[in-house]
Design a protein around this motif. Structure first.
Motif: not given
Lengths: 371, 423
Positions: A161-177
């Motif tokens: 179970k995963i939660l991603f909390l991102t804003a703005g360009s903070g999405i970039t590392p999560v996009m790779s995941m």
């Protein structure tokens, strides 16, 4: 020292030293090309044929939003594609003859994509390099790379179970995941809360939609803060009631990350939280100086904006290399490991990753020297 | 004695020198501000040219049993080594290209194709020589501890061998420099000069093994039956490079007009006086673009000594401005064709091999060394009141004084020879 390591020795410091056959040849040929490496000749033919330093060529610049773009890079020899999703790389870009270094999260998934990697850059209002990358860098530009690194990474196998909390360009590392899990066809229960000012400013909007459609286990909540207001952590209970049980990765503005950190600590679940702070530190040009840390000596000292780093180090009892003390001989040059320094002669700023003359430089905010 | 008071020698006041310093700072700032893409492209092209020449030369030398191939290969290799040494090694290690922030073209990482390790050389050259330029007793580059190049140094019988020492130094210049730098490195690290396994000695040994191994063992071995020819080609290329580097260095520091200074002068020196010392202590070679390039732009030795860490490709434009400043302050700008500058240096080497009693001039007033007291003898010093020419409004200073001094000497000599006429 064994024969093999003796032969390899002259090439020991090049990237990808784990590839022993290449380095055996490289080390052997270096006896002929000394003081250069064979790579120094090879990259005359093709700039990517060098592992003396990791290099890459920008093969595509793809706009994401009005102020962000994805740079697709083909790395040269020695690059390790086996990075972890979420890690970042250092990238050096030539602008007006000078190399500038920055770190950006990789947005590509490791070990796929035909030996290409990508980073996605958002133009910051005051960041001249990010603006240059988004609007000015042509395909074909050769860049320098530093090996992927960072602890903000998705473990293998990913948690259930995963939660991603991102804003703005903070999405970039999560996009790779997300891309990595998508390619593997194994996307566990993921809740992703992402904020951006407007609909147009959402990076990867189409892809997020496509991924949500393809994986029922992925729930994306995209919030447009200008119209819908800021996402309050208090509303996490509605969006994701079991957030306390999830492994959480958060990346975005510093204020947001601080708030998240406090909340997780209050709830006593801090070990489940992974944060990435990549706000660029700015040079403090007020002339007030800062704390100078001497990394290898393990010492630190306060220095004002008029004290040279050389003087500061000597006062702190650090063995500093020194020469003419007037900025001409380059004997005192050491790498600036972090922070900023300013050249007292002309006010030029130096930042992390540059080598500076300590006899004519002063601290511009806190900084660390590799000495 | 060499110069003890640079203001008096230069006929300048503290204020004049401060103003001159500010003008030189401005040249520095202008170049710093305008460094960019064009300069970066220049150095990368030079690197490409040098490496291509070297690769080409090595390749041609595989056929070195045939005479034309030997000549062509040796020529290419010599040229490559000259460029590598002068325009690349010397200048990169001065930090001239550090502004590019390129780890491969950086003073801290560059290693050159010479016997001595870069680290040692940087210490002795960038620091000692460029800080204490031409201060007798502090700058070991004044004669490299082998030659007596100023009457400030006491004559010893060994100096009689100077003409021979000079030829040996020229032919084995890289070895001379390497040993000189090694000694400086040992002093710096405080190791016992006799300790054979000290760190500087080890670095030196490793570098020698690599250099000698490459040029005199591996490459000849690779060419099989042509090994002897490859060996002589490599030796010749090193010799050519040595002779050329030696000639350029000697032309930059030892022609008449390149002044020497005393430690007293250094002790109270300001930043602006440091500039002035660099200007008065160096000499240029008249060179066009090609010659300039082959000297690593050290044909602009004056500009190099003023701004050792600014990119060499900018020296020609700086030279125009520095020369204009010399004009303005009536200072000499010592320059001349290579042959003349070298012959002047050669004359000093041979002359100073002799004991002082065989020399006519004093250390205050000799072609190779002079001091502010030289003007006392002829009274040719320009007085405070005469510092500005009443007719032209131009400044009268050192250059005018030197001219007056030369004229006075000539007149005296004539007077001595033909006393009757003068009276």
């Amino acid at each position: 020292m064994g024969l093999k390591s003796w032969i390899e020795a002259p090439a020991a410091r090049v990237a990808g030293s784990n590839r022993s056959v290449a380095n055996l040849v490289r080390g052997a040929v270096t006896r002929l090309t000394t003081p250069l490496l064979p790579d120094d000749y090879l990259h005359l033919v093709n700039p990517l044929w060098s592992a003396r330093e990791l290099r890459g060529r920008i093969v595509e610049v793809r706009p994401e939003t009005a102020d962000s773009a994805t740079l697709v890079i083909k790395p040269g020899w020695g690059f390790d594609f086996d990075y972890q999703p979420g890690q970042y790389i250092g990238i050096g870009i030539p602008v007006e003859g000078r190399w500038h270094w920055r770190s950006y999260s990789l947005t590509s998934a490791p070990n796929v994509d035909h030996r290409l990697i990508s980073i996605t850059v958002k133009a910051m209002p005051e960041g001249f390099l990010s603006s240059h990358l988004v609007t000015g860098v042509p395909s074909g530009t050769v860049v320098r790379l530093a090996a992927p690194t960072g602890n903000f990474a998705l473990p293998e196998p990913p948690p259930e179970k995963i939660l991603f909390l991102t804003a703005g360009s903070g999405i970039t590392p999560v996009m790779s995941m997300l891309r990595t899990m998508d390619r593997r066809g194994d996307l566990p229960d993921v809740v992703h809360v992402h904020s951006a000012p407007t609909e147009d400013a959402v990076m990867f909007a189409d892809e997020l939609e496509r991924l949500s459609a393809a994986h029922p286990s992925l729930r994306c909540h995209v919030r447009h803060t200008r119209s819908q207001g800021k996402f309050e952590l208090a509303s996490l209970d509605e969006v994701c009631p079991d957030w306390r049980e999830r492994q959480t990765w958060a990346c975005g503005p510093l204020a947001m990350l601080d708030e998240i950190e406090q909340t997780w600590e209050r709830e006593g679940i801090a070990p489940r939280l992974h944060l990435e702070r990549f706000a660029v530190s700015r040079a403090d040009l007020s002339g007030a100086g800062g704390t100078v840390t001497f990394g290898r000596a393990g010492k630190a000292v306060e220095a004002d904006g008029a004290t040279t780093l050389l003087e500061a180090g000597e006062k702190a009892g650090v063995l500093m290399p020194f020469g003419c003390r007037m900025g001409i001989c380059q004997t005192c040059v050491v790498p600036l490991a972090s922070g900023h320094a300013v050249d007292l002669r002309n006010g030029k700023e130096h930042s992390e990753g540059e080598r500076i003359q300590t006899c004519i430089s002063a601290a511009a905010g806190d900084c660390t020297l590799d000495v | 004695m060499a110069i003890t008071d640079i203001n008096e020698f230069a006929h300048l006041t503290d204020n004049d020198i401060e103003a001159l310093g500010r003008e030189l700072d401005e040249i520095r700032r202008d170049v710093e501000e305008s460094r960019g893409h064009r300069d970066a492209r220049y150095i990368r092209r030079v690197i490409r040219l040098q490496r291509s020449l070297e690769l080409g030369g090595r390749a041609v030398l595989f056929g070195s049993r045939r005479r034309p191939a030997w000549v062509a290969g040796t020529a290419m290799l010599s040229l490559a080594k000259i460029i590598e040494n002068m325009e690349l090694g010397h200048n990169v290690m001065h930090g001239q290209w550090d502004w590019m922030n390129d780890p491969e073209i950086h003073s801290t990482t560059w290693e050159w194709d010479q016997t001595g390790p870069s680290e040692h050389w940087k210490r002795a050259h960038n620091y000692s020589h460029h800080t204490y330029t031409n201060i007798v007793g502090m700058d070991d580059d004044v004669g490299f501890g082998i030659l007596r190049m100023t009457r400030d140094e006491k004559w010893r019988p060994i100096n009689l061998l100077q003409p021979v020492a000079n030829v040996i130094l020229a032919a084995g210049f890289e070895w001379g420099i390497a040993l000189h730098d090694l000694k400086a490195q040992k002093v710096l690290e405080g190791v016992d000069p006799m300790q054979w396994n000290s760190a500087p000695n080890k670095e030196f040994a490793i570098k020698i093994a690599r250099q000698v191994g490459k040029d005199f063992v591996l490459f000849p071995a690779l060419t099989g039956r042509a090994w002897k020819h490859t060996l002589t080609a490599n030796a010749t290329a090193n010799l050519v490079r040595n002779l050329w580097a030696y000639a350029v260095i000697f032309c930059g520091h030892f022609p008449d007009g390149a002044e020497k200074f005393t430690a007293e002068q250094f002790e109270t020196e300001t930043r602006a006086q440091w500039y002035l010392r660099q200007m008065l202590g160096s000499a240029n070679i008249d060179a066009g673009p090609v010659m300039g390039f082959l000297t690593g732009n050290l044909s602009y030795q004056i500009e190099h000594h003023l701004f050792p860490d600014l990119p060499s490709n900018r020296y020609p434009e700086m030279a125009v401005r520095v020369r204009a400043l010399c004009d303005k302050y009536d200072l000499p700008y010592t320059t001349g064709p290579l042959s003349r500058q070298y012959l002047l240096a050669l004359r000093t080497i041979h002359k100073l091999a002799l004991p002082d009693r065989l020399l006519k001039r004093t250390s205050h007033d000799a072609p190779e060394t002079s001091s502010e007291r030289k003007f006392d003898a002829t009274g040719s010093r320009i007085g405070e009141a005469l510092r500005v020419d009443p007719d032209t409004g131009r400044r009268r200073g050192l250059l005018s004084a030197l001219r007056a001094h030369a004229d006075a000497r000539v007149q005296r000599r004539r007077a001595g020879r033909r006393p009757a006429e003068v009276i």
